[in-house]
Design a protein around this motif. Structure first.
Motif, PDB file in Angstrom:
ATOM      1  N   LEU A 120     -11.080 -52.236  11.800  1.00  0.00           N
ATOM      2  CA  LEU A 120     -10.537 -50.925  11.473  1.00  0.00           C
ATOM      3  C   LEU A 120      -9.414 -50.178  12.426  1.00  0.00           C
ATOM      4  O   LEU A 120      -8.622 -49.545  12.205  1.00  0.00           O
ATOM      5  N   LEU A 121      -9.596 -51.087  13.704  1.00  0.00           N
ATOM      6  CA  LEU A 121      -8.391 -50.750  14.602  1.00  0.00           C
ATOM      7  C   LEU A 121      -7.189 -51.525  14.494  1.00  0.00           C
ATOM      8  O   LEU A 121      -6.089 -51.260  15.500  1.00  0.00           O
ATOM      9  N   LEU A 151      -2.299 -48.342   9.806  1.00  0.00           N
ATOM     10  CA  LEU A 151      -0.874 -48.144   9.384  1.00  0.00           C
ATOM     11  C   LEU A 151      -1.250 -47.592   7.789  1.00  0.00           C
ATOM     12  O   LEU A 151      -0.889 -46.539   7.190  1.00  0.00           O
ATOM     13  N   ALA A 152      -2.187 -48.208   7.082  1.00  0.00           N
ATOM     14  CA  ALA A 152      -2.589 -47.928   5.731  1.00  0.00           C
ATOM     15  C   ALA A 152      -3.242 -46.720   5.738  1.00  0.00           C
ATOM     16  O   ALA A 152      -3.219 -45.678   4.830  1.00  0.00           O
ATOM     17  N   ALA A 153      -4.214 -46.478   6.627  1.00  0.00           N
ATOM     18  CA  ALA A 153      -5.062 -45.240   6.689  1.00  0.00           C
ATOM     19  C   ALA A 153      -3.894 -44.102   6.952  1.00  0.00           C
ATOM     20  O   ALA A 153      -4.150 -43.078   6.263  1.00  0.00           O
ATOM     21  N   GLY A 154      -3.201 -44.139   8.025  1.00  0.00           N
ATOM     22  CA  GLY A 154      -2.115 -43.243   8.151  1.00  0.00           C
ATOM     23  C   GLY A 154      -1.410 -42.661   6.955  1.00  0.00           C
ATOM     24  O   GLY A 154      -1.328 -41.366   6.849  1.00  0.00           O
ATOM     25  N   PHE A 155      -0.801 -43.658   6.187  1.00  0.00           N
ATOM     26  CA  PHE A 155      -0.209 -43.536   4.998  1.00  0.00           C
ATOM     27  C   PHE A 155      -0.997 -42.581   3.820  1.00  0.00           C
ATOM     28  O   PHE A 155      -0.405 -41.791   3.587  1.00  0.00           O
ATOM     29  N   LEU A 156      -2.019 -43.188   3.849  1.00  0.00           N
ATOM     30  CA  LEU A 156      -2.890 -42.222   2.935  1.00  0.00           C
ATOM     31  C   LEU A 156      -3.258 -40.913   3.112  1.00  0.00           C
ATOM     32  O   LEU A 156      -3.232 -40.247   2.430  1.00  0.00           O
ATOM     33  N   VAL A 189      -2.221 -35.222   2.377  1.00  0.00           N
ATOM     34  CA  VAL A 189      -2.113 -33.918   2.948  1.00  0.00           C
ATOM     35  C   VAL A 189      -0.763 -33.486   2.316  1.00  0.00           C
ATOM     36  O   VAL A 189      -0.569 -32.316   2.128  1.00  0.00           O
ATOM     37  N   SER A 190       0.498 -34.323   2.134  1.00  0.00           N
ATOM     38  CA  SER A 190       1.540 -33.929   1.512  1.00  0.00           C
ATOM     39  C   SER A 190       1.302 -33.373  -0.173  1.00  0.00           C
ATOM     40  O   SER A 190       1.724 -32.616  -0.411  1.00  0.00           O
ATOM     41  N   ALA A 191       0.549 -34.079  -0.696  1.00  0.00           N
ATOM     42  CA  ALA A 191       0.129 -34.092  -2.308  1.00  0.00           C
ATOM     43  C   ALA A 191      -0.720 -32.518  -2.169  1.00  0.00           C
ATOM     44  O   ALA A 191      -0.391 -31.793  -3.165  1.00  0.00           O
ATOM     45  N   LEU A 192      -1.471 -32.356  -1.237  1.00  0.00           N
ATOM     46  CA  LEU A 192      -2.320 -31.267  -1.041  1.00  0.00           C
ATOM     47  C   LEU A 192      -1.321 -29.878  -0.967  1.00  0.00           C
ATOM     48  O   LEU A 192      -1.587 -28.942  -1.544  1.00  0.00           O
ATOM     49  N   LEU A 193      -0.452 -29.998   0.116  1.00  0.00           N
ATOM     50  CA  LEU A 193       0.248 -28.795   0.424  1.00  0.00           C
ATOM     51  C   LEU A 193       1.467 -28.897  -0.412  1.00  0.00           C
ATOM     52  O   LEU A 193       2.434 -27.875  -0.085  1.00  0.00           O
ATOM     53  N   VAL A 221      -1.955 -48.271  -3.851  1.00  0.00           N
ATOM     54  CA  VAL A 221      -2.866 -49.079  -3.952  1.00  0.00           C
ATOM     55  C   VAL A 221      -3.142 -50.249  -2.950  1.00  0.00           C
ATOM     56  O   VAL A 221      -4.299 -50.520  -2.354  1.00  0.00           O
ATOM     57  N   LEU A 222      -2.137 -50.671  -2.388  1.00  0.00           N
ATOM     58  CA  LEU A 222      -2.066 -51.560  -1.430  1.00  0.00           C
ATOM     59  C   LEU A 222      -2.706 -50.918  -0.048  1.00  0.00           C
ATOM     60  O   LEU A 222      -3.484 -51.584   0.760  1.00  0.00           O
ATOM     61  N   SER A 223      -2.409 -49.762   0.210  1.00  0.00           N
ATOM     62  CA  SER A 223      -3.209 -49.084   1.391  1.00  0.00           C
ATOM     63  C   SER A 223      -4.768 -48.959   1.147  1.00  0.00           C
ATOM     64  O   SER A 223      -5.258 -49.141   2.169  1.00  0.00           O
TER      65      SER A 223
END
Length: 275
Positions: free
Chosen positions: A4-5, A11-16, A21-25, A251-253
Motif C-alpha cells: 500500500l505504500l 499515486l493512484a489513491a491520491g488521484f482518486l 473531493v473535486s467532484a463532491l465540491l 479505472v486504472l487507479s
C-alpha cells in the motif's frame, strides 16, 4: 502493508481522493451548470483562460462537464458496489455456511446470471426500466453480485471449519450469529479487495451505458460526453479524448489500489494474520 505504500499505489489513491473531493465540491467550485452554454462552440483546449479545456459543439464548458461526470461515475460506481454487497453477502454466506442442496441451488442461480455477458444483461435491464441513476445502479448490482457471492461462499466454507467457529457452536450460538459475528469479520479483507474491482467494472459499465444513451438524461456523464462528440473526432478530438482519459485514469487507479490491497492481504495471510 508495504504494497500500500508503493509509489504507484499511493499515486493512484491520491488521484482518486483528489477526484472524489473535486467532484463532491463541483457545485461550489464551478458557478455554471454542465448543461449551460457559456461561450462559442468548439473552443480548443488551453486557448481561453475562462474555458481552459475548451468548449463542446454547443458551447458548454468541457472542464465543468468532466467534474460533474466524475460525480456521476463515482456516485453510480459506489452505489452499485454497495448494492452488490448485500445480495452477495446474503447468498454467499448462506451457501457457504449451510452447504448441501442450499449451496447447489444458490450457485445454480448465480450461474444463470453469469452465463449472459454483464454489459449485455445491464443494457437489457436498463432498457426495460426508465433510464435513471437508480435503474443503472440496480442493473449493475444485478450483473455484478455472482462473483462476489462465490468469493464469500468460498471464504465461509474455509472459515467454518476453524476452531473459533467450532467453539461458538459448542457455546450454543445461532448460525446467523456465528456467520456474521465470527466468520464475516475474518472474510472482510478479500471481500474488500474484490469490491475495488467491482467498483472499476461499475464505472466502465456506467460509461458504456451512458454512451449507448441508457444513462440518466439529467446527469452529465463521461460516457455521454464521448457519445455526444463522436461525430467530431476529426474537428475536435479533445472532446472525446478528455472524458476517455478520465475514465482510463479512474479505472486504472481503482484497479491499482485494488492490486495493492490484494498483495497486502496475501502478505498478511502468509504471515498468519487470520485467527
Amino acid at each position: 502493508m508495504n504494497a500500500l505504500l508503493r509509489p504507484g499505489a499511493m499515486l493512484a489513491a491520491g488521484f482518486l481522493i483528489l477526484l472524489a473531493v473535486s467532484a463532491l465540491l463541483a457545485p461550489w467550485l464551478l458557478s455554471a451548470s454542465p448543461w449551460e452554454m457559456l461561450a462559442r462552440p468548439l473552443i480548443p483546449p488551453f486557448s481561453d483562460a475562462s474555458h481552459w479545456l475548451g468548449t463542446d459543439m454547443l458551447g458548454r464548458d468541457i472542464a465543468t462537464g468532466l467534474l460533474y461526470g466524475a460525480r456521476t461515475s463515482l456516485t453510480v460506481g459506489l452505489l452499485a458496489t454497495l448494492a452488490t454487497l448485500l445480495p452477495a453477502l446474503l447468498i454467499g454466506a448462506t451457501a457457504g455456511y449451510f452447504g448441501g442442496w442450499i449451496d447447489e441451488l444458490l450457485m445454480r442461480v448465480a450461474e444463470c446470471f453469469q452465463i449472459i455477458p454483464q454489459l449485455v444483461l445491464a443494457v437489457v435491464l436498463v432498457a426495460l426500466m426508465e433510464p435513471s441513476v437508480g435503474s443503472v445502479v440496480l442493473a449493475l448490482a444485478l450483473v455484478a453480485w455472482p462473483p462476489v457471492a462465490r468469493l464469500v461462499r468460498s471464504e465461509f466454507q474455509s472459515l467454518r471449519q476453524r476452531e473459533f467457529v467450532q467453539a461458538a457452536l459448542v457455546l450454543g450460538q445461532t448460525p446467523s450469529r456465528i456467520a456474521f459475528t465470527q466468520i464475516l469479520p475474518n472474510a472482510l479483507s478479500p471481500l474488500l479487495v474484490s469490491l475495488t474491482f467491482i467498483l472499476a467494472a461499475a464505472i466502465l459499465t456506467e460509461a458504456a451505458l451512458a454512451f449507448l444513451g441508457l444513462g440518466d438524461p439529467e446527469a452529465m456523464s463521461w460516457g455521454y460526453m464521448i457519445n455526444a462528440s463522436r461525430n467530431l473526432l476529426r474537428e475536435a478530438p479533445s472532446m472525446s479524448l478528455l472524458p476517455g482519459v478520465a475514465i482510463l485514469l479512474t479505472v486504472l487507479s481503482v484497479q491499482r489500489v485494488g492490486e495493492a490491497l490484494r498483495e497486502a492481504v496475501q502478505a498478511t495471510g502468509s504471515q498468519g494474520g487470520r485467527p
